[in-house]
Scaffold this active site. Sequence first.
Site, PDB file in Angstrom:
ATOM      1  N   ASP B  11      21.435 -42.386  43.847  1.00 41.83           N
ATOM      2  CA  ASP B  11      20.284 -43.103  44.388  1.00 41.83           C
ATOM      3  C   ASP B  11      19.488 -43.686  43.231  1.00 41.83           C
ATOM      4  O   ASP B  11      19.186 -42.981  42.261  1.00 41.83           O
ATOM      5  CB  ASP B  11      19.385 -42.157  45.193  1.00 41.83           C
ATOM      6  CG  ASP B  11      19.973 -41.847  46.563  1.00 41.83           C
ATOM      7  OD1 ASP B  11      20.966 -42.498  46.931  1.00 41.83           O
ATOM      8  OD2 ASP B  11      19.444 -40.962  47.253  1.00 41.83           O
ATOM      9  N   ASP B 130      25.134 -45.843  59.420  1.00 39.52           N
ATOM     10  CA  ASP B 130      24.485 -44.546  59.607  1.00 39.52           C
ATOM     11  C   ASP B 130      24.429 -44.288  61.101  1.00 39.52           C
ATOM     12  O   ASP B 130      23.980 -45.153  61.859  1.00 39.52           O
ATOM     13  CB  ASP B 130      23.050 -44.562  59.060  1.00 39.52           C
ATOM     14  CG  ASP B 130      23.003 -44.843  57.563  1.00 39.52           C
ATOM     15  OD1 ASP B 130      23.996 -44.569  56.871  1.00 39.52           O
ATOM     16  OD2 ASP B 130      21.964 -45.359  57.087  1.00 39.52           O
TER      17      ASP B 130
END
Lengths: 194, 251
Positions: B11, B130
Site C-alpha cells: 500500500d 472487491d
Amino acid sequence: MKIVIINYGAGNIQSIKFAIERLGYEAYLSDDPQEIIAADKVIFPGVGEASSAMRKLNNSGLKQIIRDLKQPVLGICLGMQLMCNYSEEGSTEGLGIFDIDVLRFSNAVKVPQIGWNQISQLKTPLFEGIRDKEYVYLVHSYYAPVCKDTIAISEYELPYSAALGRDNFYGTQFHPEKSSSPGEKMLKNFLEKI
Amino acid sequence: MLAKRIIPCLDIKNGRTVKGVNFVDLRDAGDPVELADIYAREGADELVFLDISATEERRKTLAELVYHVAEKVNIPFTVGGGISSVEDVDVLLHNGADKVSINSSAVKNPQLINDLVAKFGSQCIVVAIDAKQIDGEWKVHLVGGKVPTEIDLFKWAKEVEERGAGEILFTSMDHDGTKEGFANEALAKLSTLLNIPIIASGGAGNMQHFVDTFTSGKADAALAASVFHFKEMEIKHLKETLQNKGIAVRL
C-alpha cells in the site's frame, strides 16, 4: 557498444532500457533508420496488438530496415512474433524472418498465459549458463509453434517456441527484462556472447 | 509448467509505504523501491502497488514511484488505485509499469476496460473486484469495499472478461484481514466460469491457506500483504511448502 531499442510506440520499453542499464550498458531509444543501422546491437520490443504494430512498422519504413539488419537483433514478446511470417492476431503479415505462423492458444487453457514458465532444449550462446527448466516470465495469448528456428521450448497447452533464432536474428517470447537474474543473464549473453 | 504466483501487495501513500512494515534489514521502512527489491530477491513472482493517496499531486508522485521501481526491480509489477482514464494508464506504462489495475472506475464506466484493452492490449489490464456476501449472494463493492452495489460478482467478472481484461484480482471483503483463509468457493467458481487468470486476495494467514487457494480455490496467483510485511511468512519457505505439496512454483 551502441545498443538501440527500436521505439515505434509499442508499450513498456522503459523496463528494457533499465535492465540494460543494470548490466552496466547504455541503451538508446530510437526510430531513426540511420541510428538503428549503425547500432552494434538492436532490440526490437513489442507490447500491444500485432496488426497495429505491423502497420506502424510499414508506415515508418522500419519493416524493411529491420529485415536487412546484419548485426545481432533481439525481438522480445510481440517483437519476436512480428519477426515471424504471419500472426493470427489481427491476421497480419509479419517480417518473415522466422519461417513460422503465430497462432492463438485454444480455450482449453486460460488465455493469456500470464506468469512464470519453464524453458528447455536451450540452444545458442543466448542461453549460456542458463539451467534447463529455468523459469522465465511470459504474458501472451499467441505463440509460435515449434519449428526449425526454435532455440528454446516451453509448454502451455502444447510445446511451443519460447525462443527463436536464425542467423543474426533472435527472439524470445518471454520478457528477459522481467525474468529476474536468469533474464538478466540472457540479456548479458546477447550483448557479450552474440 | 506454468507456476502458481505469489504476489506481495504494497500500500502506497504519497509515494511511501504505509502500514508498519517489519523489516529489520530495511534501511528505510517507508521506501517502496527498497522493499520491492527485497521481495524480488526473496522470490516474489510479481508485485502489486496499491496507491491510496488522495492528494492533488498523487498522479505525479505515483508516476515517479513507478519509474524508480522499474529502474531497480527485475520482476513484473502492477500498479492500481485511483486509475480512471487512458491517460493515467499511458503515463504509468510508459514509466515502466507492466500492468495496471482498475477497480471502481471500471464499475462506473465499463467501457474504460474496452478502451484500455484496445490501446494497450489485454495483457496489461487487470480488473480488481472487491466483493462481499449479502444474504448469501456475492455483491461487488466500491471504494475499497466501503460502498455496496447491486452488482453480482460472477456476472460482473464475466462482463470484465468479455470486455477484454487480461486478469482478475478478486478480493473477498469477508475474508480480508481475517487471516482465516481465502474465499476458495467463490474463487473456484470464478475460475470455472472464466478463461482468464484469477488472483486470489484477502484472508491469507498461514501457508496452508495458500495451498488451499491453489488447489480447491483453483487460483492462478495469490496476493497477500501483512503476512509478508510482518515477516510471519518467508516467501522462500512458503514456496518450498507449496512445492512439497505438489504445486508448481518458481524456486
